[in-house]
Design a protein around this motif. Structure first.
Motif, PDB file in Angstrom:
ATOM      1  N   UNK A 189      -6.498 -10.593   5.604  1.00  0.00           N
ATOM      2  CA  UNK A 189      -7.751 -10.837   5.397  1.00  0.00           C
ATOM      3  C   UNK A 189      -8.476 -10.781   4.170  1.00  0.00           C
ATOM      4  N   UNK A 190      -7.941 -10.178   3.230  1.00  0.00           N
ATOM      5  CA  UNK A 190      -8.306  -9.716   1.906  1.00  0.00           C
ATOM      6  C   UNK A 190      -8.063 -10.665   1.036  1.00  0.00           C
ATOM      7  N   UNK A 191      -8.924 -11.412   0.374  1.00  0.00           N
ATOM      8  CA  UNK A 191      -8.685 -12.415  -0.836  1.00  0.00           C
ATOM      9  C   UNK A 191      -7.825 -12.249  -2.041  1.00  0.00           C
ATOM     10  N   UNK A 192      -8.047 -10.821  -2.635  1.00  0.00           N
ATOM     11  CA  UNK A 192      -7.158 -10.472  -3.558  1.00  0.00           C
ATOM     12  C   UNK A 192      -6.949  -9.046  -3.741  1.00  0.00           C
ATOM     13  N   UNK A 193      -6.024  -8.621  -4.288  1.00  0.00           N
ATOM     14  CA  UNK A 193      -5.510  -7.195  -4.235  1.00  0.00           C
ATOM     15  C   UNK A 193      -6.109  -6.367  -5.365  1.00  0.00           C
ATOM     16  N   UNK A 194      -6.470  -5.173  -5.177  1.00  0.00           N
ATOM     17  CA  UNK A 194      -6.662  -4.335  -6.508  1.00  0.00           C
ATOM     18  C   UNK A 194      -5.659  -3.532  -6.976  1.00  0.00           C
ATOM     19  N   UNK A 195      -5.552  -3.465  -8.363  1.00  0.00           N
ATOM     20  CA  UNK A 195      -4.453  -2.829  -8.893  1.00  0.00           C
ATOM     21  C   UNK A 195      -4.475  -1.211  -8.473  1.00  0.00           C
ATOM     22  N   UNK A 196      -3.334  -0.651  -8.245  1.00  0.00           N
ATOM     23  CA  UNK A 196      -2.981   0.620  -7.779  1.00  0.00           C
ATOM     24  C   UNK A 196      -3.686   1.235  -6.609  1.00  0.00           C
ATOM     25  N   UNK A 197      -4.060   0.179  -5.509  1.00  0.00           N
ATOM     26  CA  UNK A 197      -4.760   0.609  -4.384  1.00  0.00           C
ATOM     27  C   UNK A 197      -4.337  -0.445  -3.388  1.00  0.00           C
ATOM     28  N   UNK A 198      -3.753   0.206  -2.262  1.00  0.00           N
ATOM     29  CA  UNK A 198      -3.189  -0.868  -1.205  1.00  0.00           C
ATOM     30  C   UNK A 198      -4.581  -1.373  -0.418  1.00  0.00           C
ATOM     31  N   UNK A 199      -4.381  -2.547  -0.137  1.00  0.00           N
ATOM     32  CA  UNK A 199      -5.387  -3.221   0.526  1.00  0.00           C
ATOM     33  C   UNK A 199      -6.124  -2.667   1.703  1.00  0.00           C
ATOM     34  N   UNK A 200      -5.073  -1.716   2.531  1.00  0.00           N
ATOM     35  CA  UNK A 200      -5.477  -1.208   3.736  1.00  0.00           C
ATOM     36  C   UNK A 200      -6.088   0.339   3.606  1.00  0.00           C
ATOM     37  N   UNK A 201      -6.218   0.661   2.345  1.00  0.00           N
ATOM     38  CA  UNK A 201      -6.664   2.221   2.033  1.00  0.00           C
ATOM     39  C   UNK A 201      -7.895   2.132   2.765  1.00  0.00           C
ATOM     40  N   UNK A 202      -8.999   1.522   2.338  1.00  0.00           N
ATOM     41  CA  UNK A 202     -10.367   1.833   2.762  1.00  0.00           C
ATOM     42  C   UNK A 202     -10.370   1.604   4.318  1.00  0.00           C
ATOM     43  N   UNK A 203     -10.021   0.575   4.788  1.00  0.00           N
ATOM     44  CA  UNK A 203      -9.917   0.347   6.393  1.00  0.00           C
ATOM     45  C   UNK A 203      -9.181   1.594   7.027  1.00  0.00           C
ATOM     46  N   UNK A 204      -8.097   2.059   6.762  1.00  0.00           N
ATOM     47  CA  UNK A 204      -7.416   3.264   7.579  1.00  0.00           C
ATOM     48  C   UNK A 204      -8.556   4.542   7.291  1.00  0.00           C
ATOM     49  N   UNK A 205      -9.023   4.651   6.096  1.00  0.00           N
ATOM     50  CA  UNK A 205      -9.831   5.933   5.874  1.00  0.00           C
ATOM     51  C   UNK A 205     -11.185   5.666   6.767  1.00  0.00           C
ATOM     52  N   UNK A 206     -11.631   4.616   6.749  1.00  0.00           N
ATOM     53  CA  UNK A 206     -12.967   4.478   7.659  1.00  0.00           C
ATOM     54  C   UNK A 206     -12.692   4.609   9.207  1.00  0.00           C
ATOM     55  N   UNK A 207     -11.550   4.096   9.645  1.00  0.00           N
ATOM     56  CA  UNK A 207     -11.090   4.184  11.202  1.00  0.00           C
ATOM     57  C   UNK A 207     -10.986   5.818  11.322  1.00  0.00           C
ATOM     58  N   UNK A 208     -10.314   6.222  10.668  1.00  0.00           N
ATOM     59  CA  UNK A 208     -10.077   7.930  10.774  1.00  0.00           C
ATOM     60  C   UNK A 208     -11.205   8.745  10.663  1.00  0.00           C
ATOM     61  N   UNK A 209     -12.154   8.679  10.039  1.00  0.00           N
ATOM     62  CA  UNK A 209     -13.290   9.108   9.976  1.00  0.00           C
ATOM     63  C   UNK A 209     -14.262   8.859  10.847  1.00  0.00           C
ATOM     64  N   UNK A 210     -14.338   7.681  11.383  1.00  0.00           N
ATOM     65  CA  UNK A 210     -14.790   7.265  12.516  1.00  0.00           C
ATOM     66  C   UNK A 210     -14.488   7.951  13.981  1.00  0.00           C
ATOM     67  N   UNK A 211     -13.226   7.955  14.231  1.00  0.00           N
ATOM     68  CA  UNK A 211     -12.787   8.408  15.393  1.00  0.00           C
ATOM     69  C   UNK A 211     -12.805   9.862  15.687  1.00  0.00           C
ATOM     70  N   UNK A 212     -12.696  10.598  14.378  1.00  0.00           N
ATOM     71  CA  UNK A 212     -12.835  12.113  14.160  1.00  0.00           C
ATOM     72  C   UNK A 212     -14.037  12.625  13.961  1.00  0.00           C
ATOM     73  N   UNK A 213     -15.027  11.671  13.894  1.00  0.00           N
ATOM     74  CA  UNK A 213     -16.281  12.225  13.374  1.00  0.00           C
ATOM     75  C   UNK A 213     -16.394  13.122  12.363  1.00  0.00           C
ATOM     76  N   UNK A 214     -15.694  12.733  11.313  1.00  0.00           N
ATOM     77  CA  UNK A 214     -15.484  13.717  10.311  1.00  0.00           C
ATOM     78  C   UNK A 214     -16.697  14.179   9.654  1.00  0.00           C
ATOM     79  N   UNK A 215     -17.628  13.153   9.432  1.00  0.00           N
ATOM     80  CA  UNK A 215     -18.872  13.659   8.598  1.00  0.00           C
ATOM     81  C   UNK A 215     -19.984  14.340   9.447  1.00  0.00           C
ATOM     82  N   UNK A 216     -19.875  14.051  10.771  1.00  0.00           N
ATOM     83  CA  UNK A 216     -20.735  14.921  11.604  1.00  0.00           C
ATOM     84  C   UNK A 216     -20.162  16.341  11.812  1.00  0.00           C
TER      85      UNK A 216
END
Length: 308
Positions: A189-216
């Motif tokens: 889905x992502x048109x280009x990759x960042x150096x030293x960061x896997x394309x899935x890093x941010x999405x995995x973080x976001x889903x984890x935070x959401x389902x665990x209600x980490x910020x709340x």
């Protein structure tokens, strides 16, 4: 002790441990911090530890430490620290609180937990596997607009719309059940990759935070931590990404100043509601040697406050 947590020595130093003090470790994990705190306590000292992950609570190191009568480990979210300490009669009696935030090394390293896109496993991501909705279940039902919002706000993902669209289209015909399957969809889905960061890093973080209600959870825990500390008791929080650190930073800032700014109106000093904490020093980072030995320490930020 084989496992040393990130910024281990700094955390113990900033807790300013008293041998006969009472301490709270909000995230037991592998027990590294708890072991370090106990080593500095005398027979009159006491340590309460919490962990929402039942695997951490049932681990061999947890069983071993619980043979120490100065130590108690409770299966609980740290957003419930107030009620846990109330049950122990310890509200207002805590000399130090440690929060080592985010996902732990054992959780990342176990493919069955579904936290890491580097290892294939079922998409779970729950910190407490005994309750709640898994990442797989959440992705199967989440509304597209809400998914975009989560990816953008919790993952700071600039391609949130592209990723959400691919996920929604894919699930119409194929269930998204594994970490590698999700990571592959994100890469496409992502048109280009960042150096030293896997394309899935941010999405995995976001889903984890959401389902665990980490910020709340974090916001609730911080509010309660300020109340249960005794005067001069320390709060030490270690964050691993900017959003998490921002919550800690703002909380300490708000508690360190007057909660009501009278502006130009004449107001009595006694009528101004003061915060419960004062900031101690600047934010601390891991030493270069530790970062070299443990790359996960690179993003760690430690903030310290003291009960007034």
């Amino acid at each position: 002790m084989e496992h040393l947590p990130v910024m281990f020595a700094k955390a113990l130093e900033q807790l300013s441990i008293k041998p006969d003090g009472v301490y709270l470790d909000c995230t037991f994990g592998r027990g590294g911090h708890s072991s370090g705190i106990l080593a500095q306590l005398n027979a009159n000292g006491r340590l309460i530890a919490l962990d929402r992950d039942i695997e951490a609570v049932n681990s061999p190191v947890a069983q071993q430490l619980q043979q120490d009568n100065r130590f108690k480990l409770v299966h609980s979210c740290f957003s419930e620290l107030g009620s846990v300490l109330a049950n122990e009669g310890l509200v207002g009696k805590i000399d130090g609180i440690l929060m080592d935030l985010g996902v732990s090394s054992p959780q990342l390293d176990n493919p069955d937990r579904g936290f890491s896109f580097m290892r294939n496993g079922l998409l779970d991501m729950r910190m407490d596997t005994s309750t709640g909705v898994s990442a797989q279940q959440w992705l199967a039902t989440v509304d597209e607009q809400h998914l975009i919002k989560v990816l953008f706000e919790f993952g700071e993902e600039r391609f949130a719309k592209r990723i959400a669209k691919v996920i929604i289209e894919t699930r119409k015909t194929t269930a998204i059940t594994t970490t590698k399957q999700l990571a592959k969809l994100i890469e496409e889905a992502i048109p280009f990759k960042e150096k030293h960061k896997h394309p899935a890093t941010r999405t995995f973080q976001a889903i984890r935070i959401e389902i665990n209600r980490e910020f709340d959870e974090l916001k609730a825990a911080l509010q309660q931590a300020a109340v249960v500390l005794k005067p001069n008791g320390r709060l030490v929080a270690i964050s691993f990404h900017s959003l998490e650190d921002r919550i800690v930073k703002r909380f300490i800032r708000d508690e360190s100043g007057a909660k009501y700014d009278p502006g130009k109106f004449p107001v009595k000093e006694a009528d101004i509601q003061k915060g419960l904490l004062q900031k101690i020093g600047k934010a601390l980072k891991a030493d270069p040697l530790e970062i070299e030995q443990n790359p996960r320490a690179r993003s760690a930020v430690m903030r310290v406050a003291e009960r007034v």
